[in-house]
Design a protein around this motif. Structure first.
Motif, PDB file in Angstrom:
ATOM      1  N   ASN A  87       0.804  -1.224   0.000  1.00  0.00           N
ATOM      2  CA  ASN A  87       0.000   0.000   0.000  1.00  0.00           C
ATOM      3  C   ASN A  87       0.835   1.271   0.000  1.00  0.00           C
ATOM      4  O   ASN A  87       0.283   2.371   0.140  1.00  0.00           O
ATOM      5  CB  ASN A  87      -0.952   0.004   1.204  1.00  0.00           C
ATOM      6  N   PHE A  88       2.154   1.151  -0.158  1.00  0.00           N
ATOM      7  CA  PHE A  88       2.978   2.346  -0.306  1.00  0.00           C
ATOM      8  C   PHE A  88       2.572   3.076  -1.588  1.00  0.00           C
ATOM      9  O   PHE A  88       2.243   2.460  -2.599  1.00  0.00           O
ATOM     10  CB  PHE A  88       4.461   1.970  -0.401  1.00  0.00           C
ATOM     11  N   GLY A  89       2.595   4.405  -1.524  1.00  0.00           N
ATOM     12  CA  GLY A  89       2.206   5.199  -2.686  1.00  0.00           C
ATOM     13  C   GLY A  89       0.712   5.409  -2.796  1.00  0.00           C
ATOM     14  O   GLY A  89       0.234   5.874  -3.830  1.00  0.00           O
ATOM     15  N   THR A  90      -0.009   5.073  -1.727  1.00  0.00           N
ATOM     16  CA  THR A  90      -1.454   5.324  -1.662  1.00  0.00           C
ATOM     17  C   THR A  90      -1.774   6.013  -0.345  1.00  0.00           C
ATOM     18  O   THR A  90      -0.920   6.121   0.543  1.00  0.00           O
ATOM     19  CB  THR A  90      -2.263   4.013  -1.754  1.00  0.00           C
ATOM     20  N   MET A  91      -3.017   6.431  -0.172  1.00  0.00           N
ATOM     21  CA  MET A  91      -3.424   7.067   1.079  1.00  0.00           C
ATOM     22  C   MET A  91      -3.347   6.120   2.274  1.00  0.00           C
ATOM     23  O   MET A  91      -3.289   6.563   3.428  1.00  0.00           O
ATOM     24  CB  MET A  91      -4.850   7.596   0.961  1.00  0.00           C
ATOM     25  N   SER A 109      12.786  -2.607  -3.372  1.00  0.00           N
ATOM     26  CA  SER A 109      11.460  -3.215  -3.216  1.00  0.00           C
ATOM     27  C   SER A 109      10.411  -2.197  -2.806  1.00  0.00           C
ATOM     28  O   SER A 109       9.225  -2.359  -3.098  1.00  0.00           O
ATOM     29  CB  SER A 109      11.518  -4.352  -2.194  1.00  0.00           C
ATOM     30  N   MET A 110      10.835  -1.140  -2.105  1.00  0.00           N
ATOM     31  CA  MET A 110       9.884  -0.100  -1.692  1.00  0.00           C
ATOM     32  C   MET A 110       9.556   0.856  -2.829  1.00  0.00           C
ATOM     33  O   MET A 110       8.465   1.424  -2.880  1.00  0.00           O
ATOM     34  CB  MET A 110      10.467   0.698  -0.520  1.00  0.00           C
ATOM     35  N   LEU A 111      10.522   1.050  -3.730  1.00  0.00           N
ATOM     36  CA  LEU A 111      10.363   2.043  -4.796  1.00  0.00           C
ATOM     37  C   LEU A 111       9.710   1.385  -6.008  1.00  0.00           C
ATOM     38  O   LEU A 111      10.322   1.169  -7.046  1.00  0.00           O
ATOM     39  CB  LEU A 111      11.735   2.636  -5.135  1.00  0.00           C
ATOM     40  N   ARG A 112       8.444   1.096  -5.848  1.00  0.00           N
ATOM     41  CA  ARG A 112       7.723   0.231  -6.778  1.00  0.00           C
ATOM     42  C   ARG A 112       7.161   0.944  -7.993  1.00  0.00           C
ATOM     43  O   ARG A 112       6.739   0.301  -8.950  1.00  0.00           O
ATOM     44  CB  ARG A 112       6.582  -0.471  -6.029  1.00  0.00           C
ATOM     45  N   ASN A 113       7.127   2.268  -7.961  1.00  0.00           N
ATOM     46  CA  ASN A 113       6.443   3.014  -9.032  1.00  0.00           C
ATOM     47  C   ASN A 113       7.455   3.543 -10.053  1.00  0.00           C
ATOM     48  O   ASN A 113       8.091   4.567  -9.845  1.00  0.00           O
ATOM     49  CB  ASN A 113       5.638   4.164  -8.423  1.00  0.00           C
ATOM     50  N   HIS A 114       7.586   2.842 -11.160  1.00  0.00           N
ATOM     51  CA  HIS A 114       8.587   3.203 -12.156  1.00  0.00           C
ATOM     52  C   HIS A 114       8.068   4.201 -13.187  1.00  0.00           C
ATOM     53  O   HIS A 114       8.870   4.862 -13.860  1.00  0.00           O
ATOM     54  CB  HIS A 114       9.094   1.934 -12.844  1.00  0.00           C
ATOM     55  N   GLN A 115       6.748   4.316 -13.301  1.00  0.00           N
ATOM     56  CA  GLN A 115       6.134   5.308 -14.189  1.00  0.00           C
ATOM     57  C   GLN A 115       5.009   5.994 -13.415  1.00  0.00           C
ATOM     58  O   GLN A 115       3.828   5.846 -13.736  1.00  0.00           O
ATOM     59  CB  GLN A 115       5.583   4.629 -15.449  1.00  0.00           C
ATOM     60  N   PRO A 116       5.336   6.737 -12.368  1.00  0.00           N
ATOM     61  CA  PRO A 116       4.290   7.342 -11.537  1.00  0.00           C
ATOM     62  C   PRO A 116       3.462   8.353 -12.325  1.00  0.00           C
ATOM     63  O   PRO A 116       3.970   9.020 -13.237  1.00  0.00           O
ATOM     64  CB  PRO A 116       5.067   8.024 -10.418  1.00  0.00           C
ATOM     65  N   THR A 120       0.814  10.203 -10.353  1.00  0.00           N
ATOM     66  CA  THR A 120       0.386  11.176  -9.346  1.00  0.00           C
ATOM     67  C   THR A 120       1.547  11.533  -8.417  1.00  0.00           C
ATOM     68  O   THR A 120       2.545  10.811  -8.330  1.00  0.00           O
ATOM     69  CB  THR A 120      -0.756  10.609  -8.489  1.00  0.00           C
ATOM     70  N   GLY A 121       1.374  12.639  -7.699  1.00  0.00           N
ATOM     71  CA  GLY A 121       2.363  13.028  -6.711  1.00  0.00           C
ATOM     72  C   GLY A 121       2.516  11.991  -5.618  1.00  0.00           C
ATOM     73  O   GLY A 121       3.619  11.763  -5.103  1.00  0.00           O
ATOM     74  N   LEU A 122       1.425  11.339  -5.264  1.00  0.00           N
ATOM     75  CA  LEU A 122       1.464  10.314  -4.232  1.00  0.00           C
ATOM     76  C   LEU A 122       2.287   9.113  -4.696  1.00  0.00           C
ATOM     77  O   LEU A 122       3.121   8.580  -3.956  1.00  0.00           O
ATOM     78  CB  LEU A 122       0.034   9.883  -3.893  1.00  0.00           C
ATOM     79  N   GLU A 123       2.080   8.697  -5.925  1.00  0.00           N
ATOM     80  CA  GLU A 123       2.871   7.584  -6.478  1.00  0.00           C
ATOM     81  C   GLU A 123       4.346   7.972  -6.605  1.00  0.00           C
ATOM     82  O   GLU A 123       5.239   7.135  -6.398  1.00  0.00           O
ATOM     83  CB  GLU A 123       2.330   7.183  -7.848  1.00  0.00           C
ATOM     84  N   ALA A 124       4.595   9.220  -6.919  1.00  0.00           N
ATOM     85  CA  ALA A 124       5.962   9.673  -7.166  1.00  0.00           C
ATOM     86  C   ALA A 124       6.835   9.598  -5.925  1.00  0.00           C
ATOM     87  O   ALA A 124       8.067   9.520  -6.030  1.00  0.00           O
ATOM     88  CB  ALA A 124       5.943  11.101  -7.709  1.00  0.00           C
ATOM     89  N   LYS A 125       6.230   9.628  -4.750  1.00  0.00           N
ATOM     90  CA  LYS A 125       7.006   9.527  -3.521  1.00  0.00           C
ATOM     91  C   LYS A 125       7.763   8.214  -3.433  1.00  0.00           C
ATOM     92  O   LYS A 125       8.774   8.112  -2.721  1.00  0.00           O
ATOM     93  CB  LYS A 125       6.079   9.679  -2.308  1.00  0.00           C
ATOM     94  N   PHE A 126       7.296   7.197  -4.144  1.00  0.00           N
ATOM     95  CA  PHE A 126       7.910   5.873  -4.101  1.00  0.00           C
ATOM     96  C   PHE A 126       8.448   5.489  -5.473  1.00  0.00           C
ATOM     97  O   PHE A 126       8.250   4.390  -5.957  1.00  0.00           O
ATOM     98  CB  PHE A 126       6.905   4.858  -3.553  1.00  0.00           C
TER      99      PHE A 126
END
Length: 450
Positions: A193-197, A309-316, A318-324
């Protein structure tokens, strides 16, 4: 000898701290200041509005603790939920012990401390009780919780915060044991659930669960006497490879302050801490050599396995996704020359110049493990390959700026606090920072809220 659950309870009921070194007091006060800064900066985030609506829908008549240092009040557990979510909403809060200690400990201590009319000194000591219990649990696991899918802020924070709240309530040892054992069953939070609310909600839920566990135990609810160390208990269930130390005594508790060993790392960037060493490297190389994003052919980043493993978003998107996203962290550093709150927006993430960098970032992993921060490799490295054929190399990057081993100056802490508080609009950031950095002298926590 009694088991670990009982030892944690004995410490919680009677920590017997030595005279607190000035450095320990400074670290804890900086944790309160940094958390309240990020809490104020995050109070308009969608997750915080949803949490406030959720609390309001309960229609509880309790008016015990302040929401977001404002005039609205709620039951202390509900205040801890909202304030904890706000403190972690921007992912700008401090780091240690494999997670984010202060964004759980501070909201729990503030909320319950306000209900109990506690002093700043009592809040400081409660935080220390929680931190030391968290550290005792953290040291027993040699492997990265993140690789099993556990969010340490949630799973370790719930138990640590329960100890802090139990101490504030002066629970006797037997009830501390029940509260700690119960909190072990309440502890949960998933890396998926990282990268979400849901990630910031982990922090708020952990802080609220700590208060609930103490209330239940005080009312007589019981739990297993060995819930932490049992073969089907907390440590065993969480352990990524079944290597948790469930047997050795907690002999250092109360004798050695692990807050002096691990400290707190204050974030310079509002992104996952796993990106920070790389951001430092990219920014340094770009500034030293005058690199622009259009000059770059490729960026090679070498980081730890758990970090990756935490940095799961390779093509974010949203700003929230971009944090990871390490791709975003590199892109922001190259395109904007910084990685700040202004860059963590959907609009900035969607810019063509930013998105063009994503595919240029190549990530390799390093199996080494930092002895101080086990979720990190020993070092991170960055290479920037330029279109003119040159390759710029950072060399080994041991600690991010702001790390406990490379701490920010108080002037930098103050600047971050005032910047964050300024997003709230109605807070005198400078005056509040000064009060928090002298928290030990505050006679009543209630004076912090307006």
């Amino acid at each position: 000898m009694s088991g670990l659950t009982a030892q944690l309870a004995a410490f919680t009921a009677n920590p017997r701290f030595p005279d607190l070194p000035a450095r320990a007091v400074e670290i804890v006060q900086s944790g309160f200041a940094d958390t309240i800064a990020t809490m104020l900066a995050g109070r308009e985030e969608p997750v915080v509005r949803i949490a406030q609506d959720f609390v309001a829908a309960r229609q509880s008549p309790a008016s015990e603790s302040s929401l977001l240092l404002g005039t609205r009040k709620a039951a202390s557990a509900d205040a801890a939920l909202v304030n904890g979510a706000a403190g972690h909403a921007l992912d700008f809060d401090d780091v240690a012990l494999g997670g984010h200690p202060s964004t759980v400990l501070v909201p729990a201590v503030l909320a319950e401390g306000e209900r109990l009319d506690a002093s700043g000194e009592e809040a400081l000591r409660a935080y220390l009780v929680g931190y030391e219990v968290w550290a005792e649990l953290f040291r027993r696991e040699p492997d990265a919780y993140h690789l099993k899918g556990w969010h340490p802020t949630a799973v370790l924070g719930t138990v640590g915060a329960t100890a802090a709240v139990a101490w504030l309530n002066k629970l006797p040892q037997d009830k501390c044991r029940h509260a700690i054992a119960l909190s072990a069953s309440m502890a949960c939070g998933l890396v998926a659930n990282f990268g979400t609310m849901t990630k910031p909600l982990h922090a708020g839920r952990a802080a609220a669960a700590a208060i609930d566990a103490v209330r239940f135990a005080a009312a007589g609810l019981t739990a297993a006497p060995d819930a932490i160390e049992h073969h089907a208990g907390y440590l065993a269930a969480l352990s990524p490879q079944g290597r948790a130390d469930r047997e050795s005594p907690a002999s250092a508790l109360g004798r050695e302050l692990r807050v002096l060993e691990y400290g707190l790392s204050i974030k310079k960037y509002p992104t996952c801490y796993a990106t920070h060493r790389v951001i430092d490297g990219v920014l340094d190389l770009a500034r030293e050599h005058g690199v622009r994003s259009e000059d770059v052919e490729e960026v090679r980043a070498r980081i730890g396995v758990a970090q990756a493993s935490m940095l799961r978003n390779h093509q974010p998107v949203t700003g929230l996704e971009a944090k990871f996203s390490l791709e975003f962290a590199v892109a922001s550093a190259l395109v904007a020359g910084k990685v700040g709150l202004a860059e963590l927006t959907d609009e900035f993430v969607g810019q063509r110049a930013v998105r063009d960098v994503f595919s240029k970032v190549k990530i390799a992993t390093d199996d080494s493990q930092c002895p101080i921060e086990p979720i990190f490799a020993e070092n991170d490295q960055v290479q920037i390959v330029l279109r003119d054929g040159r390759t710029l190399a950072s060399g080994d990057i041991r600690f991010a700026r702001g790390n406990a081993m490379a701490p920010l100056a108080q002037a930098d802490l103050r600047t971050k606090f005032i910047d964050c508080a300024g997003r709230a609009g109605d807070i005198d950031g400078a005056a509040l920072f000064d009060r928090l950095m002298d928290l030990r002298s505050v006679p009543r926590l209630r004076a912090l809220a307006r």
